[in-house]
Design an enzyme around this catalytic site. Structure first.
Site, PDB file in Angstrom:
ATOM      1  N   ARG A  74       9.228   7.054 -17.991  1.00 20.17           N
ATOM      2  CA  ARG A  74       9.481   7.710 -16.843  1.00 20.17           C
ATOM      3  C   ARG A  74       9.292   9.039 -16.512  1.00 20.17           C
ATOM      4  NH1 ARG A  74      14.903   8.029 -13.330  1.00 20.17           N
ATOM      5  NH2 ARG A  74      14.015   8.653 -11.390  1.00 20.17           N
ATOM      6  N   HIS A 118      11.541  14.108  -7.804  1.00 19.61           N
ATOM      7  CA  HIS A 118      13.011  14.362  -8.139  1.00 19.61           C
ATOM      8  C   HIS A 118      13.338  15.748  -8.181  1.00 19.61           C
ATOM      9  CE1 HIS A 118      15.103  12.425 -11.929  1.00 19.61           C
ATOM     10  NE2 HIS A 118      15.850  13.699 -11.748  1.00 19.61           N
ATOM     11  N   GLU A 163      17.443   9.027  -6.654  1.00 15.72           N
ATOM     12  CA  GLU A 163      18.760   9.615  -6.181  1.00 15.72           C
ATOM     13  C   GLU A 163      18.864  10.388  -4.949  1.00 15.72           C
ATOM     14  OE1 GLU A 163      21.300  11.259  -9.081  1.00 15.72           O
ATOM     15  OE2 GLU A 163      21.047   9.713 -10.811  1.00 15.72           O
ATOM     16  N   ASN A 299      20.128   4.406 -11.244  1.00 12.63           N
ATOM     17  CA  ASN A 299      20.735   5.456 -12.342  1.00 12.63           C
ATOM     18  C   ASN A 299      22.088   5.135 -12.428  1.00 12.63           C
ATOM     19  OD1 ASN A 299      18.030   6.349 -11.974  1.00 12.63           O
ATOM     20  ND2 ASN A 299      18.537   8.012 -11.232  1.00 12.63           N
ATOM     21  N   TYR A 301      25.528   5.685 -14.939  1.00 17.14           N
ATOM     22  CA  TYR A 301      26.076   6.450 -16.012  1.00 17.14           C
ATOM     23  C   TYR A 301      27.737   5.982 -15.960  1.00 17.14           C
ATOM     24  CZ  TYR A 301      22.237   9.479 -16.196  1.00 17.14           C
ATOM     25  OH  TYR A 301      20.861  10.041 -16.249  1.00 17.14           O
ATOM     26  N   GLU A 357      17.789   5.142 -15.357  1.00 19.27           N
ATOM     27  CA  GLU A 357      18.342   6.346 -16.159  1.00 19.27           C
ATOM     28  C   GLU A 357      20.068   5.606 -16.759  1.00 19.27           C
ATOM     29  OE1 GLU A 357      19.054  10.278 -14.364  1.00 19.27           O
ATOM     30  OE2 GLU A 357      17.257  10.077 -13.469  1.00 19.27           O
TER      31      GLU A 357
HETATM   32  C1  FCB Z   1      21.131  12.288 -12.790  1.00 21.27           C
HETATM   33  C2  FCB Z   1      19.679  12.754 -12.431  1.00 21.27           C
HETATM   34  C3  FCB Z   1      19.123  13.296 -13.726  1.00 21.27           C
HETATM   35  C4  FCB Z   1      20.007  13.787 -14.676  1.00 21.27           C
HETATM   36  C5  FCB Z   1      20.955  12.953 -15.073  1.00 21.27           C
HETATM   37  C6  FCB Z   1      22.230  13.581 -15.848  1.00 21.27           C
HETATM   38  O1  FCB Z   1      21.797  12.455 -11.593  1.00 21.27           O
HETATM   39  O2  FCB Z   1      18.869  11.880 -11.784  1.00 21.27           O
HETATM   40  O3  FCB Z   1      18.144  14.309 -13.409  1.00 21.27           O
HETATM   41  O4  FCB Z   1      20.394  14.993 -14.349  1.00 21.27           O
HETATM   42  O5  FCB Z   1      21.703  12.626 -13.767  1.00 21.27           O
END
Ligand code: FCB
Length: 452
Positions: A74, A118, A163, A299, A301, A357
């Protein structure tokens, strides 16, 4: 098999974070070029002028992806590299770069997944009011049409916007990201509407100009995890996940950004707080915003623990116990976010699901043996992927996983201080060194996750 036979494993990057060549070959300026050259905005005043120099090392980078077993990649296209003024005159050298990238990927058997936006928005359009300008959705749709027409003969997968939450909340809400504005809801809410409409018009433009393409959308959101797996806490977490509270946090929520896109309506609680800021006749735009999607990305995390409460809201956030592990970003390690996130989102939106992500920042260094040992990243990915597998087993239509990131890169306002890569980058020599995690991940890919 928990993961489908055609499940794809890969990695992700974005143009501004890796390409460099910020002022070369006819590229126009993006808001990020301007922002990172404004003293005090980025840690140590780093810029992405050179970044990973990927623009000049693309073939080598793709070859390395192939060696690491990646099945999908991607990447994003830099809008002002293709359209220096954002609209109008086309920069052929920009188009040619992405065209060569797609060819190189296909040659290595890697599936290209193109993110149209992006965050590196054309400065020329920002000067015309950017996302506040009523023409902004059309500008984006025209750019999407050009990308579809130029790349759609070889690339099938397109993602409209990355995002949108951070785009608006960080770029125009708290000013931490480019263009660094701090605007009230009376500005950011109408902007969000234009971003959503831009998404919808772009989907139409993609389908009209790239027959048979697959279109997705990549928002983020605060994944809510039930504190205990009881019915009460699960219901509380679901409620919290899709609520749109008043105040500055609205822009980070999930429902505001995905309900209009998938369900064709704004969430009721969000409207209660913000309807007065939406443009007149906003309802008329909903059919255009709600285009059929082929897949829905997220995405993810980290996550937030939630439990039932006897308050009006019905839920409360549970504080993280002392010692909860954190990454170098200060983000909590919450693997269950990759179970509950996909599960709740799939339940609500019923679309083929992709993790677009996921990964962690660490303070990686090259060791005496010349290698980069990153056991924490392996552990992080292993835990998160096990949770994702559980989601797939429990019925989520999981189609792919894209690790953030292929290589260390320019982490926005944190400059180069945060290393998210599976591949280490020495920014002085531009040498690439696959970390232990890249080799571990290659094995996971080879087994389609059966060895997790
Ligand atoms: C996300 C972004 C990506 C990167 C990660 C760590 O929010 O989409 O570009 O910075 O975090």
């Amino acid at each position: 098999m928990p993961f489908r036979d055609d499940f794809y494993w890969g990695c992700a990057t974005s143009a501004h974070q890796i390409e460099g060549a910020a002022f070369e070959d006819g590229k126009g300026l993006s808001v990020w070029d301007r922002f990172s050259h404004t003293p005090g905005k980025i840690l140590e005043d780093h810029t992405a002028d050179v970044a990973c120099d990927h623009y000049h090392r693309m073939e080598e980078d793709v070859r390395l992806m192939g060696e690491l077993g990646m099945q999908a990649y991607r990447f994003s296209v830099c809008w002002p590299r293709i359209l220096p003024e954002g609209t109008g005159k086309i920069n052929r050298r920009g188009l040619d770069f992405y065209s060569r990238l797609i060819d190189a990927l296909l040659e290595c058997g890697i599936r290209p997944i193109i993110t149209l936006h992006h965050w590196d928005y054309p400065q020329a359009l920002a000067d015309k009011g950017g996302w506040l300008n009523p023409d902004s959705p059309r500008w984006f749709a025209d750019f999407a049409a050009l990308c579809a027409g130029s790349f759609g003969d070889r690339a099938r997968d397109f993602i409209t916007i990355n995002e949108p939450q951070c785009l608006i909340a960080l770029g125009y809400g708290n000013g931490a990201h480019a263009p660094g504005l701090r605007l009230p809801c009376s500005f950011t809410v109408p902007m969000s509407h234009n971003v959503l409409l831009a998404h919808g018009l772009a989907v139409q433009a993609l389908r009209a100009n790239a027959k048979g393409c697959l279109v997705g959308y990549a928002p983020t959101g605060n994944a809510c995890i039930p504190a205990t797996e009881t019915d009460e806490d699960i219901e509380a977490a679901r409620k919290a996940y899709f609520s749109t509270p008043d105040g500055d946090l609205w822009a980070f929520t999930s429902a505001w950004w995905s309900d209009p896109v998938v369900l064709g309506r704004y969430p009721a609680d969000g409207l209660e707080h913000f309807v007065q800021y939406l443009p007149a006749r906003w309802q008329d735009d909903l059919p255009a915003i709600a285009q059929k999607l082929d897949f829905y990305c997220q995405n993810i995390y980290n996550g937030t623990l939630v439990r039932k409460a006897d308050s009006e809201a019905g839920y409360e956030i549970v504080r993280k116990p002392a010692g909860t592990p954190q990454t170098a970003m200060g983000w909590y390690v919450m693997p269950q976010a990759l179970y509950w996130g996909p599960k709740f989102l799939y339940e609500r939106y019923r679309l083929p699901f992709v993790i677009s992500e996921n990964g962690m920042a660490d303070t990686d260094t090259v060791c005496l043996d010349g290698k980069v040992h990153d056991p924490s990243r392996i552990d992080y990915m292993h835990r998160y992927l096990a949770a994702y597998r559980r989601a797939a087993e429990s019925g989520v239509d999981a189609r792919g996983y894209l690790a953030w990131s292929f290589m260390d890169n320019f982490e926005w306002s944190d400059g180069y201080s945060r290393r998210f890569g599976l591949v280490y980058v020495d920014y002085r020599t531009q040498q690439r060194i696959p970390k232990d995690s890249a080799l571990w991940y290659r094995d996971v890919i080879a087994h389609n996750g059966a060895n997790l």
